[in-house]
Design a protein around this motif. Structure first.
Motif, short mmCIF file in Angstrom:
data_model
loop_
_atom_site.label_atom_id
_atom_site.label_comp_id
_atom_site.label_asym_id
_atom_site.label_seq_id
_atom_site.Cartn_x
_atom_site.Cartn_y
_atom_site.Cartn_z
N ARG A 58 24.53 -98.76 -16.03
CA ARG A 58 23.15 -99.16 -16.24
C ARG A 58 22.61 -98.63 -17.55
O ARG A 58 21.88 -99.29 -18.26
CB ARG A 58 22.31 -98.65 -15.06
N VAL A 59 23.02 -97.39 -17.89
CA VAL A 59 22.56 -96.80 -19.14
C VAL A 59 23.09 -97.57 -20.34
O VAL A 59 22.44 -97.72 -21.35
CB VAL A 59 22.99 -95.32 -19.20
N LEU A 60 24.30 -98.13 -20.21
CA LEU A 60 24.89 -98.87 -21.32
C LEU A 60 24.27 -100.23 -21.49
O LEU A 60 24.12 -100.73 -22.59
CB LEU A 60 26.40 -99.01 -21.09
N ARG A 61 23.94 -100.85 -20.38
CA ARG A 61 23.44 -102.21 -20.48
C ARG A 61 21.99 -102.27 -20.93
O ARG A 61 21.58 -103.26 -21.51
CB ARG A 61 23.57 -102.91 -19.12
N SER A 62 21.22 -101.23 -20.68
CA SER A 62 19.80 -101.30 -21.00
C SER A 62 19.52 -101.56 -22.48
O SER A 62 18.73 -102.43 -22.81
CB SER A 62 19.10 -100.01 -20.54
N PRO A 63 20.15 -100.85 -23.44
CA PRO A 63 19.88 -101.15 -24.85
C PRO A 63 20.28 -102.57 -25.23
O PRO A 63 19.59 -103.22 -26.02
CB PRO A 63 20.74 -100.11 -25.59
N VAL A 64 21.41 -103.05 -24.70
CA VAL A 64 21.83 -104.42 -25.01
C VAL A 64 20.84 -105.42 -24.47
O VAL A 64 20.46 -106.39 -25.14
CB VAL A 64 23.25 -104.67 -24.44
N THR A 65 20.38 -105.20 -23.23
CA THR A 65 19.40 -106.10 -22.65
C THR A 65 18.11 -106.09 -23.46
O THR A 65 17.52 -107.14 -23.74
CB THR A 65 19.10 -105.68 -21.19
N LEU A 66 17.68 -104.89 -23.86
CA LEU A 66 16.47 -104.78 -24.67
C LEU A 66 16.65 -105.51 -25.99
O LEU A 66 15.75 -106.22 -26.46
CB LEU A 66 16.14 -103.31 -24.92
N PHE A 67 17.83 -105.36 -26.60
CA PHE A 67 18.10 -106.05 -27.86
C PHE A 67 18.04 -107.56 -27.69
O PHE A 67 17.49 -108.28 -28.52
CB PHE A 67 19.47 -105.63 -28.39
N LEU A 68 18.62 -108.05 -26.59
CA LEU A 68 18.60 -109.49 -26.34
C LEU A 68 17.17 -109.99 -26.15
O LEU A 68 16.79 -111.05 -26.68
CB LEU A 68 19.43 -109.81 -25.10
N VAL A 69 16.37 -109.24 -25.38
CA VAL A 69 14.98 -109.65 -25.14
C VAL A 69 14.21 -109.69 -26.45
O VAL A 69 13.50 -110.65 -26.75
CB VAL A 69 14.31 -108.70 -24.12
N VAL A 70 14.35 -108.61 -27.25
CA VAL A 70 13.64 -108.57 -28.54
C VAL A 70 14.13 -109.70 -29.45
O VAL A 70 13.33 -110.35 -30.14
CB VAL A 70 13.85 -107.20 -29.21
N GLY A 71 15.45 -109.94 -29.44
CA GLY A 71 15.99 -111.02 -30.26
C GLY A 71 15.46 -112.38 -29.86
O GLY A 71 15.08 -113.18 -30.71
N LEU A 72 15.40 -112.63 -28.53
CA LEU A 72 14.88 -113.92 -28.07
C LEU A 72 13.41 -114.08 -28.41
O LEU A 72 12.96 -115.16 -28.80
CB LEU A 72 15.11 -114.05 -26.56
N LEU A 73 12.65 -112.99 -28.24
CA LEU A 73 11.22 -113.05 -28.60
C LEU A 73 11.05 -113.29 -30.09
O LEU A 73 10.17 -114.06 -30.51
CB LEU A 73 10.53 -111.75 -28.19
N THR A 74 11.90 -112.66 -30.90
CA THR A 74 11.83 -112.87 -32.35
C THR A 74 12.15 -114.31 -32.71
O THR A 74 11.46 -114.93 -33.53
CB THR A 74 12.80 -111.92 -33.07
N VAL A 75 13.21 -114.85 -32.09
CA VAL A 75 13.58 -116.24 -32.36
C VAL A 75 12.45 -117.18 -31.93
O VAL A 75 12.12 -118.14 -32.63
CB VAL A 75 14.89 -116.59 -31.63
N ALA A 76 11.86 -116.89 -30.74
CA ALA A 76 10.76 -117.73 -30.28
C ALA A 76 9.59 -117.68 -31.27
O ALA A 76 8.97 -118.71 -31.57
CB ALA A 76 10.29 -117.27 -28.89
N ALA A 77 9.28 -116.48 -31.77
CA ALA A 77 8.20 -116.36 -32.75
C ALA A 77 8.53 -117.13 -34.03
O ALA A 77 7.66 -117.80 -34.62
CB ALA A 77 7.94 -114.88 -33.07
N ILE A 78 9.80 -117.06 -34.45
CA ILE A 78 10.21 -117.80 -35.65
C ILE A 78 10.08 -119.30 -35.42
O ILE A 78 9.61 -120.04 -36.29
CB ILE A 78 11.64 -117.42 -36.05
N VAL A 79 10.51 -119.75 -34.23
CA VAL A 79 10.44 -121.19 -33.93
C VAL A 79 8.99 -121.66 -33.93
O VAL A 79 8.65 -122.70 -34.51
CB VAL A 79 11.11 -121.48 -32.57
#
Length: 428
Positions: free
Chosen positions: A2-23
């Protein structure tokens, strides 16, 4: 994990939000660019028609409003003026009089030219305004044409070079349709690379996540192997001590006690033998506590209170008043009971070695679903941000085991405020 997946999940969420903002941002900019381009196309069409079709046949007689010139103008150029999106045309004089219009009733009307129209008449170029904007809109936006876009440019009479204003009314629905076409082109230009970027980044993240997962499993396996090896070594040492030194000392203590009770033994010798037997029994008690610390017995939930009491037994020799309280732990599995004991062992060991405390309390509470352990001392405490690696290393090593069991392990302390080690885990 769980500790390993949390940063990756956070990165994915931030990345998707960034892409959505760019779109969204590029979509807004693309829409504005498409609107500007569609309007620019309408203005360009007006400029071309005005210069190539209307200007060559505009005469001074038309400007003067002489009879028959309007009919001749209609026959020559009207069909060529009403092309594409253009639905109406109007020609103004500098004084604001309508010199010509395909709407005959408008010819001769006089209106004050607005600032944009005067600017184009004075300096050339083109201008535009929508039907819902201010300006001299003489053609109404009716049900047939819908809203309109006015575009205007400057033309001149061939002989006297008098400036006139050529104004074309285009269907706003048609302009909007063209805007949508242009916007679709912009959208694919901007969204296409983003979609490709998302795919590439997703593949990269998937590879990185796989590597992190494997690294995490390898690390946990190494940690588990190290713990298992440590347990095996502890078990061997405890067995050797129990079967060797402890048995020999116990036999010696019994022999001394028996000898002290022999009637043939004189009083002075009897007193010495009794003192030696007592010292051996105290040593055996401390040694058994040490054996429990080195390797506990096979723990069960019902035996957890006794095991924790044995664990805190050496505290008295250090001048620390220790207490143990266990409630509601009977429903916990043996695996969870062993985990509680292991964390308590490390916390108690640290307290005895480093805390200089006067009291030490070990508390276990269970409610059928969760099991909570707290080890609290009133010692000197420490700054968690400056703790040496050698101190509390065991607790940091146990965090992964606690996290794997779905629990949490927290160490709270500050200088001169004591230390609290708290673990919460599912009871089953």
């Amino acid at each position: 994990m769980r500790v390993l997946r949390s940063p990756v999940t956070l990165f994915l969420v931030v990345g998707l939000l960034t892409v959505a903002a760019i779109v969204v941002g590029t979509g807004f900019l693309a829409d504005r660019a498409a609107s500007s381009e569609a309007t620019a196309e309408a203005r360009g069409t007006t400029r071309v028609i005005a210069r190539s079709v209307a200007q060559p046949v505009v005469t001074d007689e038309l400007l003067a409003g002489r009879a028959g010139t309007i009919d001749r103008f209609d026959r020559k150029v009207l069909k060529r003026l009403l092309v594409g999106d253009i639905v109406h045309v109007v020609i103004w004089s500098r004084s604001g009089r309508i010199v010509y219009s395909d709407e005959i009733a408008l010819i001769g009307r006089r209106l004050h030219l607005d600032a944009d129209q005067e600017r184009v008449l004075d300096h050339g170029g083109t201008g535009s305004a929508r039907s819902d904007e201010s300006g001299n809109q003489v053609i109404p936006a009716d049900a047939e044409t819908g809203k309109v876009l006015r575009t205007f440019t400057r033309i001149e009479t061939p002989r006297r070079h008098k400036a006139l204003l050529f104004e074309a009314y285009s269907s706003l629905d048609e302009v909007e349709s063209r805007r949508q076409e242009i916007y679709s082109s912009f959208r694919w230009i901007t969204v296409g690379p983003l979609l490709l970027l998302i795919v590439v980044v997703t593949l990269i993240l998937r590879v990185l996540t796989g590597q992190l997962t494997r690294a995490g499993k390898e690390r946990e396996q190494l940690l588990r192997s190290a713990i298992d090896a440590s347990d095996a070594e502890r078990r061997r040492i405890a067995r050797d001590l129990h079967d060797g030194v402890v048995q020999d000392l116990a036999g010696t203590a019994f022999s001394l006690s028996a000898l002290s009770r022999d009637p043939a033994t004189d009083g002075k010798t009897r007193s010495s033998l009794q003192g030696a037997a007592r010292s051996l029994r105290e040593g055996l008690k401390s040694l058994r506590s040490l054996l429990v610390e080195i390797h506990p017995p096979e723990l069960r939930a019902e035996s957890l209170p006794a095991a924790l009491a044995d664990l805190t037994a050496p505290a008295g020799a250090s001048g620390i008043q220790a207490s143990v309280s266990v409630e509601g732990a009977e429903t916990a599995t043996d695996e969870r009971a062993a985990l509680v004991w292991r964390v308590a062992q490390e916390a108690v060991r640290n307290a005895l070695r480093h805390s200089a405390a006067s009291t030490l309390a070990v508390t276990v509470r269970g409610d059928g679903r969760h099991l909570t352990l707290e080890v609290v001392d009133d010692g000197v405490g420490f700054d968690p941000t400056r703790v040496r690696d050698s101190e509390h290393f065991g607790l940091r090593g146990l965090r992964s085991l606690v996290a794997e069991a779905g629990g949490t392990l927290e160490v709270r302390s500050s200088p001169h405020e004591g230390t609290t080690v708290r673990m919460e885990v599912d009871a089953r």
